[in-house]
Design a protein around this motif. Sequence first.
Motif, PDB file in Angstrom:
ATOM      1  N   LEU A 280       0.850  -1.187   0.000  1.00 19.20           N
ATOM      2  CA  LEU A 280       0.000   0.000   0.000  1.00 19.20           C
ATOM      3  C   LEU A 280       0.891   1.245   0.000  1.00 19.20           C
ATOM      4  N   CYS A 281       0.793   2.049  -1.051  1.00 18.16           N
ATOM      5  CA  CYS A 281       1.597   3.266  -1.177  1.00 18.16           C
ATOM      6  C   CYS A 281       0.687   4.475  -0.928  1.00 18.16           C
ATOM      7  N   LEU A 282       1.026   5.272   0.053  1.00 19.67           N
ATOM      8  CA  LEU A 282       0.266   6.486   0.374  1.00 19.67           C
ATOM      9  C   LEU A 282       1.073   7.708  -0.045  1.00 19.67           C
ATOM     10  N   TYR A 283       0.452   8.577  -0.817  1.00 22.14           N
ATOM     11  CA  TYR A 283       1.138   9.743  -1.375  1.00 22.14           C
ATOM     12  C   TYR A 283       0.401  11.007  -0.949  1.00 22.14           C
ATOM     13  N   ASN A 284       1.126  11.925  -0.325  1.00 20.95           N
ATOM     14  CA  ASN A 284       0.523  13.146   0.202  1.00 20.95           C
ATOM     15  C   ASN A 284       0.907  14.349  -0.651  1.00 20.95           C
ATOM     16  N   THR A 285      -0.081  15.170  -0.971  1.00 17.44           N
ATOM     17  CA  THR A 285       0.167  16.470  -1.573  1.00 17.44           C
ATOM     18  C   THR A 285      -0.350  17.541  -0.611  1.00 17.44           C
ATOM     19  N   LYS A 286      -0.267  18.782  -1.018  1.00 18.53           N
ATOM     20  CA  LYS A 286      -0.666  19.876  -0.140  1.00 18.53           C
ATOM     21  C   LYS A 286      -2.148  19.838   0.180  1.00 18.53           C
ATOM     22  N   ASN A 287      -2.961  19.447  -0.774  1.00 18.86           N
ATOM     23  CA  ASN A 287      -4.416  19.534  -0.595  1.00 18.86           C
ATOM     24  C   ASN A 287      -5.122  18.186  -0.594  1.00 18.86           C
ATOM     25  N   TRP A 288      -4.472  17.134  -0.994  1.00 13.34           N
ATOM     26  CA  TRP A 288      -5.165  15.845  -1.082  1.00 13.34           C
ATOM     27  C   TRP A 288      -4.173  14.693  -0.971  1.00 13.34           C
ATOM     28  N   LYS A 289      -4.724  13.484  -0.830  1.00  8.85           N
ATOM     29  CA  LYS A 289      -3.907  12.275  -0.711  1.00  8.85           C
ATOM     30  C   LYS A 289      -4.303  11.281  -1.796  1.00  8.85           C
ATOM     31  N   LEU A 290      -3.370  10.390  -2.077  1.00  6.41           N
ATOM     32  CA  LEU A 290      -3.614   9.327  -3.056  1.00  6.41           C
ATOM     33  C   LEU A 290      -3.123   8.012  -2.472  1.00  6.41           C
ATOM     34  N   ALA A 291      -3.864   6.956  -2.710  1.00  4.43           N
ATOM     35  CA  ALA A 291      -3.462   5.606  -2.284  1.00  4.43           C
ATOM     36  C   ALA A 291      -3.315   4.720  -3.515  1.00  4.43           C
ATOM     37  N   TYR A 292      -2.185   4.032  -3.584  1.00  6.22           N
ATOM     38  CA  TYR A 292      -1.956   3.099  -4.679  1.00  6.22           C
ATOM     39  C   TYR A 292      -1.758   1.714  -4.090  1.00  6.22           C
ATOM     40  N   MET A 293      -2.601   0.767  -4.511  1.00  2.16           N
ATOM     41  CA  MET A 293      -2.506  -0.612  -4.027  1.00  2.16           C
ATOM     42  C   MET A 293      -1.920  -1.493  -5.114  1.00  2.16           C
ATOM     43  N   GLN A 294      -0.809  -2.154  -4.798  1.00  2.00           N
ATOM     44  CA  GLN A 294      -0.147  -3.003  -5.771  1.00  2.00           C
ATOM     45  C   GLN A 294      -0.982  -4.250  -6.057  1.00  2.00           C
ATOM     46  N   LYS A 295      -0.564  -4.965  -7.101  1.00  2.00           N
ATOM     47  CA  LYS A 295      -1.379  -6.053  -7.650  1.00  2.00           C
ATOM     48  C   LYS A 295      -1.733  -7.116  -6.621  1.00  2.00           C
ATOM     49  N   TYR A 296      -0.787  -7.485  -5.780  1.00  2.00           N
ATOM     50  CA  TYR A 296      -1.021  -8.604  -4.865  1.00  2.00           C
ATOM     51  C   TYR A 296      -1.387  -8.150  -3.448  1.00  2.00           C
ATOM     52  N   THR A 297      -1.803  -6.904  -3.309  1.00  2.00           N
ATOM     53  CA  THR A 297      -2.221  -6.404  -2.004  1.00  2.00           C
ATOM     54  C   THR A 297      -3.672  -6.831  -1.717  1.00  2.00           C
ATOM     55  N   THR A 298      -3.915  -7.227  -0.485  1.00  2.00           N
ATOM     56  CA  THR A 298      -5.282  -7.603  -0.090  1.00  2.00           C
ATOM     57  C   THR A 298      -6.139  -6.345   0.010  1.00  2.00           C
ATOM     58  N   THR A 299      -7.047  -6.173  -0.916  1.00  2.00           N
ATOM     59  CA  THR A 299      -7.826  -4.934  -1.016  1.00  2.00           C
ATOM     60  C   THR A 299      -8.734  -4.738   0.185  1.00  2.00           C
ATOM     61  N   ALA A 300      -9.378  -5.815   0.636  1.00  2.00           N
ATOM     62  CA  ALA A 300     -10.357  -5.698   1.728  1.00  2.00           C
ATOM     63  C   ALA A 300      -9.728  -5.178   3.010  1.00  2.00           C
ATOM     64  N   GLU A 301      -8.420  -5.368   3.168  1.00  2.00           N
ATOM     65  CA  GLU A 301      -7.723  -4.922   4.373  1.00  2.00           C
ATOM     66  C   GLU A 301      -7.722  -3.406   4.520  1.00  2.00           C
ATOM     67  N   HIS A 302      -7.693  -2.694   3.404  1.00  2.00           N
ATOM     68  CA  HIS A 302      -7.442  -1.252   3.424  1.00  2.00           C
ATOM     69  C   HIS A 302      -8.618  -0.405   2.952  1.00  2.00           C
ATOM     70  N   ILE A 303      -9.499  -0.960   2.138  1.00  4.73           N
ATOM     71  CA  ILE A 303     -10.454  -0.132   1.416  1.00  4.73           C
ATOM     72  C   ILE A 303     -11.371   0.677   2.335  1.00  4.73           C
ATOM     73  N   VAL A 304     -11.802   0.101   3.458  1.00  3.56           N
ATOM     74  CA  VAL A 304     -12.732   0.808   4.352  1.00  3.56           C
ATOM     75  C   VAL A 304     -12.071   2.046   4.961  1.00  3.56           C
ATOM     76  N   ASP A 305     -10.841   1.864   5.489  1.00  7.02           N
ATOM     77  CA  ASP A 305     -10.140   2.990   6.099  1.00  7.02           C
ATOM     78  C   ASP A 305      -9.801   4.062   5.071  1.00  7.02           C
ATOM     79  N   LEU A 306      -9.429   3.638   3.875  1.00  4.10           N
ATOM     80  CA  LEU A 306      -9.084   4.606   2.840  1.00  4.10           C
ATOM     81  C   LEU A 306     -10.302   5.423   2.411  1.00  4.10           C
ATOM     82  N   CYS A 307     -11.427   4.769   2.302  1.00  6.62           N
ATOM     83  CA  CYS A 307     -12.643   5.469   1.870  1.00  6.62           C
ATOM     84  C   CYS A 307     -13.155   6.449   2.933  1.00  6.62           C
ATOM     85  N   LYS A 308     -12.865   6.189   4.187  1.00  4.80           N
ATOM     86  CA  LYS A 308     -13.315   7.087   5.260  1.00  4.80           C
ATOM     87  C   LYS A 308     -12.444   8.334   5.381  1.00  4.80           C
ATOM     88  N   ASN A 309     -11.234   8.258   4.854  1.00  3.16           N
ATOM     89  CA  ASN A 309     -10.306   9.388   4.954  1.00  3.16           C
ATOM     90  C   ASN A 309     -10.797  10.538   4.069  1.00  3.16           C
TER      91      ASN A 309
END
Length: 587
Positions: free
Chosen positions: A509-538
């Motif tokens: 899971l790669c988290l990228y911060n800019t001045k006004n917003w954030k971006l999350a990049y999930m690699q191919k073999y990352t378990t999506t269900a582990e992160h998606i809820v927390d990422l969507c709430k941010n």
Amino acid sequence: IINTPQITQDLKKLSINATVLDIDYDSDKLHLLLQTPFKLLNTEIENEQTANVKVSLKNITDSIDIGDTIQANVSLFPAYGKQVPDGFDYARWSYFNNLTATGFITDYSITEKTKIKTPIRNYIHNKVNFVLTDALLLGYKHVLQKQETEIWKTVGIAHVWSISGFHMTLVGGWLFVLFYFLFRLCEPLTKRIPARYPAMLCSWLGLLGYLYISGLGVASIRAFLMVSLVFLAFVCNRSILSMRSACIAFLVIFCINPFYVMNAGFQLSFAAIFGLLWFFSKKTEYVKRNIWQKIFFYFKTILLTTCIATLFTLPFTICNFGYIPLYTLIGNIILIPIFSLLIMPLLLIGTLCAVCGYGGIIDIVQYIYDITLQIAQFIANLPNANIIMPKISNVAMIFIIIGFLSLIFIQPINIKYVNKHNVFYKYANKFLFLFFVFVGLLVVIFAKRPIFYVSSDHELAAFVNNDDKKLLFNKGRSAKHFHVFNTWKKFNFEPLNTKNIRYKCDKGLCLYNTKNWKLAYMQKYTTTAEHIVDLCKNKRMKYIVTYFDIYAPYCNAQILDKRFGSFIIYPSGKIIQIINQRLWHHK
């Protein structure tokens, strides 16, 4: 009309029967162009269409000749589209060059040897077996060591290693001199017609053979057409340095294959030709010169030719390669005379002698070349030999090209027909040239640079470091994305072929911060269900880039899955999607 068949996915450990159409030589491997039934690559196809594939071969067990039929185990890969806006589209290039796929051979066996005689080009290669003969006379593109190729590019004379106007002019001139003196010895003929006419005809036939031997490259065809038109103009007592001749050659090559206009070699060749014709076509009176004046005039001509050719090719060099060779002028003044007066004539004579069994002259050519390479390496090692330049967009290139066309083709109105104080009419072409080039430069200067890149398969991503503005990648290397690394670096105004710096990702899971917003990049073999809820709430999370298809209608962020394809994101959050949905892009 072209209708090149395409594969839609990687084909690994595939067994095929194929015919060898062409062979190109490298320092440590062969590059083979094979023709095979397309139904062997795509079992869903029942027609008899054939496919051309280019493969590399390292472990050579049996000698392969053009025309041989081989049984080979290969791994093939489809050509991918562009990865940045206005970038190089390899899929398009492959389609218009009738190439279905590229890959490599793991093992092979020759099932049938050809009964056709070896083509003269391949025969000379096998007989002489000399790198300079392959590169400078036969037109093989990969025979030089990579380090040597970079040196010649840095000193600005890489065009010497592509069979083009330089070679055609030299060979055509030597042939003309030879046949001219031979026909001068035949008095019954020269009493009826000038010796130059049959000499030109024989020289033209010799150049036609040389064109065939050199592999029929685009630059070679362009140069041959130009020399043919020069000969024709001379015979018809018309102007030799004619813009019309260049335009006819341009049109003929365009009609052969319109896609040639998109090739860097085509653009550079005609940009230089148009510039040189524009500059040297002005009428000058003949001046008688002594030997020292002739030497001075020769080097002055080389200097002017280099300056004009460099100026007119500069936009295309930056657009295609992303840098300017700073010492082009020095390299051309010092090295071109060596190639013209020593290496090329001796190489031609030495190759003919080597075919007949005597290789002594070849050794002399190698000695001279080694010294020339040392000089080139010294120039290439000077500070700032390559100046990295920003990417020129298509819009900027259109303005710049219009500017150069205005300079070349718009004729100033004669001042006696207009008010003598109205300077614009006298220098209209120059004013328009400066205006359009200036607008193009403004487009380049004020263009924003992206801060995030992702490949079409979403397996490779790059982030711009907030500190030094360099690219950070989610993986350090990838054979599948070998060219993408450099493509993105060039777009980000960085030196090419440097080490790829890794971006630190936590368990994929790669988290990228800019001045006004954030971006999350999930690699191919990352378990999506582990992160998606927390990422969507941010609430600061603006984008979630993932390989998998995710349905999350109440997510605060925009989810960009693999179906979205390749794209880039700018600091403002604006997304530019890279559209690869043309006829030549595999689905």
